[in-house]
Design a protein around this motif. Sequence first.
Motif, short mmCIF file in Angstrom:
data_model
loop_
_atom_site.label_atom_id
_atom_site.label_comp_id
_atom_site.label_asym_id
_atom_site.label_seq_id
_atom_site.Cartn_x
_atom_site.Cartn_y
_atom_site.Cartn_z
N ALA A 12 32.32 -48.60 9.86
CA ALA A 12 31.64 -49.76 9.28
C ALA A 12 30.77 -50.47 10.31
CB ALA A 12 32.67 -50.73 8.70
N GLU A 13 31.23 -50.54 11.56
CA GLU A 13 30.48 -51.28 12.58
C GLU A 13 29.47 -50.40 13.32
OE1 GLU A 13 33.05 -52.94 15.57
OE2 GLU A 13 33.45 -50.99 16.48
N ALA A 14 29.59 -49.09 13.21
CA ALA A 14 28.75 -48.18 13.99
C ALA A 14 27.24 -48.43 13.84
CB ALA A 14 29.09 -46.73 13.65
N PRO A 15 26.72 -48.65 12.61
CA PRO A 15 25.27 -48.90 12.51
C PRO A 15 24.85 -50.15 13.27
CG PRO A 15 26.21 -48.41 10.35
CD PRO A 15 27.36 -48.61 11.29
N ASN A 16 25.71 -51.15 13.33
CA ASN A 16 25.38 -52.38 14.06
C ASN A 16 25.30 -52.12 15.56
OD1 ASN A 16 25.63 -53.70 11.55
ND2 ASN A 16 27.82 -53.99 11.86
N PHE A 17 26.21 -51.31 16.07
CA PHE A 17 26.18 -50.98 17.50
C PHE A 17 24.98 -50.11 17.83
CE2 PHE A 17 30.27 -52.82 17.41
CZ PHE A 17 30.65 -53.08 18.72
N ALA A 18 24.66 -49.17 16.95
CA ALA A 18 23.49 -48.32 17.19
C ALA A 18 22.21 -49.15 17.26
CB ALA A 18 23.39 -47.27 16.09
N ARG A 19 22.08 -50.10 16.33
CA ARG A 19 20.87 -50.92 16.25
C ARG A 19 20.77 -51.89 17.43
NH1 ARG A 19 21.09 -51.39 11.32
NH2 ARG A 19 22.61 -53.09 11.21
N VAL A 20 21.86 -52.61 17.73
CA VAL A 20 21.81 -53.62 18.79
C VAL A 20 21.68 -52.96 20.17
CG1 VAL A 20 23.04 -55.52 19.89
CG2 VAL A 20 23.10 -55.27 17.40
N GLN A 54 38.23 -56.67 16.39
CA GLN A 54 37.92 -56.49 14.99
C GLN A 54 36.59 -55.74 14.89
OE1 GLN A 54 36.65 -60.21 13.11
NE2 GLN A 54 36.30 -61.09 15.12
N ALA A 55 36.32 -55.20 13.71
CA ALA A 55 35.00 -54.61 13.48
C ALA A 55 33.97 -55.73 13.49
CB ALA A 55 34.99 -53.88 12.14
N LEU A 56 32.83 -55.46 14.13
CA LEU A 56 31.83 -56.51 14.34
C LEU A 56 30.59 -56.32 13.47
CD1 LEU A 56 31.98 -56.77 18.23
CD2 LEU A 56 32.77 -58.49 16.60
N SER A 57 30.14 -57.42 12.88
CA SER A 57 28.84 -57.44 12.23
C SER A 57 27.77 -57.49 13.32
CB SER A 57 28.72 -58.67 11.33
OG SER A 57 28.76 -59.86 12.12
N GLU A 58 26.53 -57.24 12.92
CA GLU A 58 25.44 -57.34 13.90
C GLU A 58 25.35 -58.76 14.45
OE1 GLU A 58 20.58 -56.80 14.16
OE2 GLU A 58 21.69 -55.88 12.50
N GLU A 59 25.54 -59.75 13.61
CA GLU A 59 25.46 -61.14 14.04
C GLU A 59 26.52 -61.46 15.10
OE1 GLU A 59 25.78 -65.67 12.15
OE2 GLU A 59 26.18 -63.92 10.91
N LYS A 60 27.75 -61.03 14.87
CA LYS A 60 28.82 -61.32 15.83
C LYS A 60 28.62 -60.56 17.13
CE LYS A 60 32.50 -62.70 12.66
NZ LYS A 60 33.89 -62.43 12.20
N LEU A 61 28.14 -59.33 17.03
CA LEU A 61 27.89 -58.55 18.24
C LEU A 61 26.83 -59.21 19.10
CD1 LEU A 61 28.35 -56.05 19.94
CD2 LEU A 61 26.80 -54.79 18.43
N ARG A 62 25.75 -59.65 18.48
CA ARG A 62 24.71 -60.34 19.25
C ARG A 62 25.23 -61.66 19.82
NH1 ARG A 62 19.67 -58.06 18.62
NH2 ARG A 62 19.40 -56.64 16.83
N LYS A 63 26.12 -62.32 19.10
CA LYS A 63 26.70 -63.58 19.57
C LYS A 63 27.50 -63.37 20.84
CE LYS A 63 29.50 -67.51 18.00
NZ LYS A 63 30.27 -68.07 16.85
#
Length: 207
Positions: A104-112, A189-198
């Motif tokens: 679930a979080e992988a696309p967010n990590f790839a993008r960020v 926890q699994a991270l959204s793009e917003e939380k990862l950038r935070k």
Amino acid sequence: MSAACRAPHSTNRSRSRAALLGAGAAVAALTLSACSSGGTSGGSGNTNFVTGSDGIATADKGERQDGPKLEGETLTGKHLDVDDYKGKVVVLNVWGSWCSPCRAEAPNFARVSKDTADKDVQFIGINTRDPQKGPALTFEKEWKISYPSLHDPMGKLMLRFPKGTMNPKFIPSTIVLDREGKIAARSQQALSEEKLRKMIDPLIAEK
């Protein structure tokens, strides 16, 4: 814990359809947060972390612990030493190909990871509980993960983190090191793009 969140070779227990429906909401909530895969608890400790309502724990500059010595073979067979990236913000993501929240979080990590590559940020995965590299390499290809991952099938690298900073039971987990190699932020926890950038942006801005 749902079957999708278990490490390979876990035993599946049969449940009635009624029980599954009744527990559906609770299972869904767990699946979106983190998988528990066993292992030894990292325990408590004086980490100087302050945990926000979003589940992200941070430590102020000057109150951070040194990150552990992390080195080994990557999924592609190369040697990697995290110390080589001092001077950059390092994002360490613990994941497994068998873990539903990791997908679930992988696309967010790839993008960020791509968006911050020119801002002195280095992403490094720690692939765990995958006895063979094949499923993990397939995972990376599917989600277009371009950064390296250390292969840690037995979870030994996770046990190197200072007491209280990492709990090996929670996958995915993410730890961010500042430019001096100190532990600045943590999420279990699994991270959204917003939380990862935070987690990352304040460290990019630090001088």
